[in-house]
Design a protein around this motif. Sequence first.
Motif, PDB file in Angstrom:
ATOM      1  N   ALA A  33      -4.829  -1.569   0.185  1.00  0.00           N
ATOM      2  CA  ALA A  33      -3.760  -1.629  -0.529  1.00  0.00           C
ATOM      3  C   ALA A  33      -2.214  -1.384  -0.046  1.00  0.00           C
ATOM      4  O   ALA A  33      -2.444   0.112   1.124  1.00  0.00           O
ATOM      5  N   MET A  34      -1.645  -1.713  -0.257  1.00  0.00           N
ATOM      6  CA  MET A  34      -0.326  -1.514   0.335  1.00  0.00           C
ATOM      7  C   MET A  34       0.930  -1.330  -0.390  1.00  0.00           C
ATOM      8  O   MET A  34       1.052  -1.710  -1.839  1.00  0.00           O
ATOM      9  N   GLY A  35       2.172  -0.371  -0.299  1.00  0.00           N
ATOM     10  CA  GLY A  35       2.779   0.493  -0.632  1.00  0.00           C
ATOM     11  C   GLY A  35       4.250  -0.034  -0.365  1.00  0.00           C
ATOM     12  O   GLY A  35       4.126   0.742   0.763  1.00  0.00           O
ATOM     13  N   TRP A  36       5.597   0.081  -0.896  1.00  0.00           N
ATOM     14  CA  TRP A  36       6.641  -0.086  -0.598  1.00  0.00           C
ATOM     15  C   TRP A  36       7.077   1.271  -1.439  1.00  0.00           C
ATOM     16  O   TRP A  36       6.983   1.789  -2.635  1.00  0.00           O
ATOM     17  N   PHE A  37       7.566   2.850  -1.086  1.00  0.00           N
ATOM     18  CA  PHE A  37       8.437   3.600  -1.543  1.00  0.00           C
ATOM     19  C   PHE A  37       9.761   4.037  -0.172  1.00  0.00           C
ATOM     20  O   PHE A  37       9.981   2.935   0.580  1.00  0.00           O
ATOM     21  N   ARG A  38      10.140   4.393  -1.569  1.00  0.00           N
ATOM     22  CA  ARG A  38      11.592   4.730  -0.684  1.00  0.00           C
ATOM     23  C   ARG A  38      12.027   6.393  -1.409  1.00  0.00           C
ATOM     24  O   ARG A  38      10.928   7.192  -2.232  1.00  0.00           O
ATOM     25  N   GLN A  39      12.832   6.666  -0.370  1.00  0.00           N
ATOM     26  CA  GLN A  39      13.207   8.237  -0.410  1.00  0.00           C
ATOM     27  C   GLN A  39      14.887   8.435  -0.365  1.00  0.00           C
ATOM     28  O   GLN A  39      15.631   8.038   0.809  1.00  0.00           O
ATOM     29  N   ILE A  51       0.702  -3.263  -3.945  1.00  0.00           N
ATOM     30  CA  ILE A  51       0.153  -4.456  -3.734  1.00  0.00           C
ATOM     31  C   ILE A  51      -1.539  -4.472  -3.128  1.00  0.00           C
ATOM     32  O   ILE A  51      -1.286  -3.566  -2.706  1.00  0.00           O
ATOM     33  N   ASP A  52      -2.409  -5.012  -4.396  1.00  0.00           N
ATOM     34  CA  ASP A  52      -3.880  -4.692  -3.385  1.00  0.00           C
ATOM     35  C   ASP A  52      -4.009  -5.454  -2.728  1.00  0.00           C
ATOM     36  O   ASP A  52      -3.871  -6.618  -2.001  1.00  0.00           O
ATOM     37  N   TRP A  53      -5.400  -5.657  -1.994  1.00  0.00           N
ATOM     38  CA  TRP A  53      -6.047  -6.608  -1.083  1.00  0.00           C
ATOM     39  C   TRP A  53      -5.702  -7.383  -0.915  1.00  0.00           C
ATOM     40  O   TRP A  53      -5.583  -8.115   0.106  1.00  0.00           O
ATOM     41  N   PHE A  54      -6.058  -8.114  -1.730  1.00  0.00           N
ATOM     42  CA  PHE A  54      -6.406  -9.514  -1.733  1.00  0.00           C
ATOM     43  C   PHE A  54      -5.262 -10.400  -2.604  1.00  0.00           C
ATOM     44  O   PHE A  54      -4.380 -11.472  -2.348  1.00  0.00           O
ATOM     45  N   GLY A  55      -3.804  -9.528  -2.738  1.00  0.00           N
ATOM     46  CA  GLY A  55      -2.446 -10.019  -3.188  1.00  0.00           C
ATOM     47  C   GLY A  55      -2.867  -9.976  -4.304  1.00  0.00           C
ATOM     48  O   GLY A  55      -1.008 -10.622  -4.916  1.00  0.00           O
ATOM     49  N   ARG A  56      -3.015  -9.698  -5.488  1.00  0.00           N
ATOM     50  CA  ARG A  56      -3.013 -10.471  -6.503  1.00  0.00           C
ATOM     51  C   ARG A  56      -3.093  -9.768  -7.510  1.00  0.00           C
ATOM     52  O   ARG A  56      -1.851 -10.338  -8.345  1.00  0.00           O
ATOM     53  N   ARG A  99      -3.222   2.371   2.059  1.00  0.00           N
ATOM     54  CA  ARG A  99      -4.761   3.327   1.599  1.00  0.00           C
ATOM     55  C   ARG A  99      -5.842   2.151   1.694  1.00  0.00           C
ATOM     56  O   ARG A  99      -5.975   0.979   1.188  1.00  0.00           O
ATOM     57  N   ALA A 100      -6.957   2.678   2.008  1.00  0.00           N
ATOM     58  CA  ALA A 100      -8.035   1.952   1.777  1.00  0.00           C
ATOM     59  C   ALA A 100      -8.218   2.237   0.073  1.00  0.00           C
ATOM     60  O   ALA A 100      -8.678   3.116  -0.322  1.00  0.00           O
ATOM     61  N   GLY A 101      -8.638   0.796   0.357  1.00  0.00           N
ATOM     62  CA  GLY A 101      -9.307   0.686  -1.099  1.00  0.00           C
ATOM     63  C   GLY A 101      -8.541  -0.026  -2.577  1.00  0.00           C
ATOM     64  O   GLY A 101      -7.729  -0.494  -1.916  1.00  0.00           O
ATOM     65  N   GLY A 102      -7.773  -0.157  -3.117  1.00  0.00           N
ATOM     66  CA  GLY A 102      -7.992   0.325  -4.575  1.00  0.00           C
ATOM     67  C   GLY A 102      -6.438   0.816  -4.604  1.00  0.00           C
ATOM     68  O   GLY A 102      -5.898   1.537  -3.875  1.00  0.00           O
TER      69      GLY A 102
END
Length: 123
Positions: A33-39, A51-56, A99-102
Amino acid sequence: QVQLVESGGGSVQAGGSLRLTCAASGRTFSAYAMGWFRQATGQERELVAAIDWFGRNTNYADSAKGRFTISRENFANTVYLQMNSLRPEDTAVYYCAARAGGVRLAPVDFTSWGQGTQVTVSS
């Protein structure tokens, strides 16, 4: 783990758009799973979108809903953040994370981070 490199940041006037790109290395990118963060300066790191691994399945911070779009291309090991209608309060360093997983929404749940890319929005 995956290695992440962000690009696409820059300076833009309010109302403008930017597209951030995160390139990942590693053979199992599609399992993350991927994320965008900001600081922003003096503030804590916060989730922008995930977004989850599948992009849905996607999640957005309230401030990003309707303006930002997260997407991914697993065949290209890439995740994107399209940012429209940018505001001065969007000014921050933007980080890509994996992160690996959900999907999770807290920075502490992500194990791999890029170096960040600066986004500056002027009024």
